[in-house]
Design a protein around this motif. Structure first.
Motif, PDB file in Angstrom:
ATOM      1  N   HIS A   1       0.875  -1.171   0.000  1.00  0.00           N
ATOM      2  CA  HIS A   1       0.000   0.000   0.000  1.00  0.00           C
ATOM      3  C   HIS A   1       0.904   1.211   0.000  1.00  0.00           C
ATOM      4  CE1 HIS A   1      -3.683  -2.145   0.761  1.00  0.00           C
ATOM      5  NE2 HIS A   1      -3.130  -2.768   1.777  1.00  0.00           N
ATOM      6  N   LEU A   2       0.648   2.122  -0.879  1.00  0.00           N
ATOM      7  CA  LEU A   2       1.571   3.239  -1.027  1.00  0.00           C
ATOM      8  C   LEU A   2       0.807   4.547  -0.923  1.00  0.00           C
ATOM      9  CD1 LEU A   2       4.410   3.092  -3.562  1.00  0.00           C
ATOM     10  CD2 LEU A   2       3.114   5.187  -3.339  1.00  0.00           C
ATOM     11  N   ASP A   3       1.311   5.429  -0.078  1.00  0.00           N
ATOM     12  CA  ASP A   3       0.701   6.739   0.056  1.00  0.00           C
ATOM     13  C   ASP A   3       1.681   7.776  -0.481  1.00  0.00           C
ATOM     14  OD1 ASP A   3      -1.835   7.834   1.580  1.00  0.00           O
ATOM     15  OD2 ASP A   3      -0.185   9.269   1.729  1.00  0.00           O
TER      16      ASP A   3
ATOM     17  N   ARG B   1       2.574  11.769  -1.678  1.00  0.00           N
ATOM     18  CA  ARG B   1       2.231  13.193  -1.560  1.00  0.00           C
ATOM     19  C   ARG B   1       3.064  13.970  -2.565  1.00  0.00           C
ATOM     20  NH1 ARG B   1       3.743  11.620   4.037  1.00  0.00           N
ATOM     21  NH2 ARG B   1       2.154  10.063   4.467  1.00  0.00           N
TER      22      ARG B   1
ATOM     23  N   MET C   1      -2.174   2.494  -4.511  1.00  0.00           N
ATOM     24  CA  MET C   1      -1.553   3.791  -4.216  1.00  0.00           C
ATOM     25  C   MET C   1      -2.618   4.868  -4.100  1.00  0.00           C
ATOM     26  SD  MET C   1       1.326   5.581  -6.629  1.00  0.00           S
ATOM     27  CE  MET C   1       1.182   7.317  -7.006  1.00  0.00           C
ATOM     28  N   THR C   2      -2.415   5.753  -3.152  1.00  0.00           N
ATOM     29  CA  THR C   2      -3.248   6.939  -3.021  1.00  0.00           C
ATOM     30  C   THR C   2      -2.345   8.156  -3.191  1.00  0.00           C
ATOM     31  OG1 THR C   2      -4.793   5.874  -1.527  1.00  0.00           O
ATOM     32  CG2 THR C   2      -4.699   8.262  -1.434  1.00  0.00           C
TER      33      THR C   2
ATOM     34  N   VAL D   1       5.181   6.830   1.029  1.00  0.00           N
ATOM     35  CA  VAL D   1       5.237   5.989   2.222  1.00  0.00           C
ATOM     36  C   VAL D   1       4.590   4.660   1.848  1.00  0.00           C
ATOM     37  CG1 VAL D   1       4.425   5.694   4.582  1.00  0.00           C
ATOM     38  CG2 VAL D   1       5.141   7.956   3.788  1.00  0.00           C
TER      39      VAL D   1
END
Lengths: 339, 339, 339, 339
Positions: A168-170, A172, A219-220, A233
């Motif tokens: 899971h990837l965040d 920015r 990913m978000t 992250v």
């Protein structure tokens, strides 16, 4: 001195390429191609180049012969024009999304359009020196990955054998990722101070990370207050028996000799984990991680300047590799602090 | 409950008027006029009004009868449509620049166009309660001044007899002053963190301050990092014999009973002089000064939220005055800290 | 009018409580307790309260009798002083971390210290109106949850039966969460424009979310550029058969009558998902989600102002509930846009 | 390679000196002096130097022999220690305020303390290459001016014979000017987004401008949202007969051959006047002006990075001049855009 052209030279990636190439000791910028600004001075659009260059933009049909052509056009334009540029240069380094994915079906799903040059997809070497340095030495066609894809990939690849099959990837990102022609949504009054979840799912860069790392990636992507800068992250599950030392060793060994990847994972201090702001203008990708032994949870963190290691800087590094020059030629700016 | 219309309701000033009027206990917003967004929900454009209103925008030709019409259109549109709106309402409160100057020649010089309703210029009462409260009680036509003009005027008017005939004024403003349809120059990547001297001379608001205070004003306007907020710093020369006490007394006496002007001039503390950021959303104009007895130099400082005391809030205060309601009705939000 | 005291009144949460309570029509602020600033004017520390109050801070030992005491002290001080405050008031609303966890072992793990009043842990009703409104009507002891805990909890609780047992949570926060006495690391030059991963694992608020929602929670917390504002993004796995409609229905039904929770999940528009900046000063928690049917992946998003719904606003809502007043009394500010 | 020491190496100016000197091809940094951080790694304090240097800070009493010593200590410490450093090096370049004013009375008035080495005041050559290049070639003692003083001086000196005897100057500055040990007032929550008039009158830099330009200067200094960056706007009165051409000619001729001063005064474009943000990390001072023929008013504008041309960069330029090296050695970074 080699002769290079930058196509899409009035955009943000184009401007960053010009900054690097105008300052590069072995390169002559022969053409800064922009249809919209043809005839205008380059430093009218890129004011940081005042006194650095007297170049003017030239139209796209004013083609000469080049050693290297950098394509920094909008997505879609690169694949439409690719034959033209390969016909006039020894090497094409594409910074658009057009040749980042190998699989036409995956391309279709993420880009919502058909690929018009699918026969070339396999010809492009991914512009990731840390993974493909040897192939890049002879590469006539290079596809520089997306900014968040570089960060995500570099923070997962060294440990891909130590983790489970899902990440899971965040991510920015600053506003420059939307480009110089971003619309009204990117007006300062709307975008300033925002935490804008613009892609809760389905961002194109997740497909690239999945391709390069070999894990399933969700990913978000969120726009936060910054002009430059990307941070990712990743939440992954270490395999049984994997501990902090193993992870640290994997990162250390992998990046020990890399000129532009630094391991930043400290237990104290003000900049313990990768922080994009101190990387603005530099070609570094800082990579770090935190291992929670209690919960068996592993988080990896990466930061870079999306216009540099996430774009133009990475492209110049690929050029340096192909030409056999020192990899950091023209890329030695270390970043500022405080900033 | 009175019936009001907001014309130009999709803009920034229009949105702020809607926020205030929807929450005003004595007002019913009958029409939110926007050609561009006609038929769309108001909270689609002004997301802070989600759950506060179910209004939709209506087109400009869908005219009804109103008690008060607020004009928050682009400059020029108000004077072109003025007859229409006066024909359908008891009071018109104009927030554009169209009726801010009395003198058509001065108008022509600052707005670079002829006035199309010059016979009405003298009919509009300036929407400055601190100067024209009595006239505002009966005013059918009100012209709310420019944001920087309010700040500059309130920081000079009480001392106009104590100073020489010239004022140099330095104004700083956030990006919302450029409106919701500001062009590419206001993209976040360009405007973020800027100190953009956009009007070194000749800004329209200087003519308003000159009119209201009766001094010659030269003004420089700079966009700084903020969305809301205006600050003016005026450099003036006190007349012989004028000292700090006289200045302080002039401000104190003048603003003692004003609900929305506060004297902020402290010798210590973190917020010694007027600071716009703590006024966001409030209707205050904070006014301060520093008197340097050594050099005989006087500096006055003012701060406000350009969409509030510099626009919509001031307009609602004018409405409250005319209706005989408490002046702070619907305007009681004090501002935030920290912010 | 009830008599209230705010203990720790010079801090950020304390200041926000004062702003709300000074403006509350049924409340008289009898004491603003601060050892550090005893004797000083409240508006010297909280400049947004200039002209709103003439209160001065009083020392902690100057205790009177109150209807409600709000504890906004540093963590640890509340449990140390709790007997004293319960002895002098009918209700104590604690905004520190001291009584947020029921289990002393979990407390010990997350707070790295022993609890000094463990017998009271079970007595405190969690200050989450959306989960515990009935209990709050009669609650003499209320523990208001952490800012990120409120966001995370409200974005997961309605769907807790529709998802798997694990949630990965990514939280972003402004700098005011660190308090008014944050040290050198929070200097503007270091913190400005940062993306600071300050808690990659082990943040205290994750234990609260786990408690309230009943899932395992892993959380990463990052400081981004903002003073106020928290946003959480949760990655969860829907159970087989669960689709977008089911999720939307669960949120809709749950929050339909809630005055301060709004569902924000749009397919188009500028503010499609919860955005903290438009909530500054308001008591809303916006909640949204994105369901990716291809990958069967569910992301929930929440935003709030950490000093309001994530602190002082939530506390006042709890007070309103206990007193039988309208829940939004003193809490009607809708937030600003643009901002 | 010459041997240099940086005293006060843990501060912001010290860190910028280290960045420049570590990357300078003719310099070896022999000592990075910091009492507070003695023994600690330099890149622990200046994270942008990770991988650029393995230096550790050394204590002040660990003195060796140097070619050049840079003093970047707090004001006051330089004059107290000056004999010691001149005893151990061929050249001292002082970046504090201690030797910027010639006149002890003026010093006393602006610094509120007596000078402890008044006999040396006349020995220091002002570190302004544009005014004192020849003297700097042989200067053993150099005093680098204040950041706002450089900007103000360079925007007035070329036209000093064309203007009246008074200049009103409005200066805006980022937060890094307050240094790494700024107190609570510079917490992000307070300083972020501020327009803080911290010196309405009496700022020390005004005395330097007066000295260098030979006019009376009154200056107001305001902190705005930025970490790096200074902008000055000067209001002056041109002498009779002076027109725009004369002003433009004066600036052009004066700065034609200057490597680090650019004339930026355009009638159109996005960056018409000097803008600090695109100068971050560069050694440029951009200078511009606007002449209002109607009112006979002249405004000059300057921008620079306070840590570079306003500090460390200027100091290195002075070193380059003295050593006979190209002036831009180690100073070639052009700045970023967008940023």
């Amino acid at each position: 001195m080699i002769r290079v052209a930058v196509v899409g030279a009035a955009g943000f990636i184009g401007g960053e390429l010009l900054r690097l190439l105008v300052g590069h000791p072995e390169v002559e910028v022969t053409a800064a191609v922009s249809s919209r600004f043809a005839g205008k001075r380059v430093d009218g659009v890129h004011p940081n180049l005042r006194s650095a260059t007297d170049l003017t933009f030239c139209p796209a049909d004013d083609v000469d012969e080049y050693d290297t052509v950098f394509l920094a056009t909008p997505h879609g334009a690169a694949m439409a024009q690719i034959e033209r540029w390969t016909g006039h240069s020894k090497q094409v380094i594409d910074l658009t999304g057009d040749f980042r994915l190998e699989d036409t079906e995956v391309f279709q799903r993420y880009y919502r359009s058909s690929h018009v040059a699918p026969h070339l997809l396999g010809e492009f070497v991914p512009g990731i020196p840390e993974l493909h340095r040897e192939r890049l030495r002879g590469a006539d066609l290079v596809s520089v990955p997306g900014c968040m894809a570089v960060a995500g990939t570099l923070s997962l690849h060294p440990i891909r054998d130590l983790i489970g099959p899902e990440a899971h990837l965040d991510a920015r990102t600053g506003s420059s990722g939307s480009g110089a022609t971003a619309g009204e949504d990117n007006l300062h009054a709307f975008r300033s101070g925002a935490m804008r979840v613009f892609a809760p799912t389905g961002h194109r860069h997740e497909a690239e990370i999945a391709r390069h790392v070999g894990v399933r990636v969700t990913m978000t992507a969120t726009g936060v207050e910054a002009v430059r800068g990307v941070q990712t992250v990743c939440h992954v599950t270490p395999k049984p028996g994997v501990d902090e030392k193993a992870v640290r060793r994997a990162f250390r060994e992998r990046y020990r000799d890399e000129p532009f990847v630094r391991l930043v994972a400290q237990h104290r201090g003000r900049y313990r984990y990768p922080e994009p702001k101190i990387l603005s203008g530099s070609n570094f990708c800082d990579v770090g991680f935190a291992f929670d032994e209690d919960t068996g949870r592993l988080t990896t963190i990466a930061a870079l300047d999306n216009l540099m290691k996430g774009g133009a800087g990475n492209a110049v590094q690929c050029l340096n590799i192909r030409m056999g020059w020192p990899e950091n030629l023209g890329l030695s700016f270390p970043g500022l602090h405080p900033v």
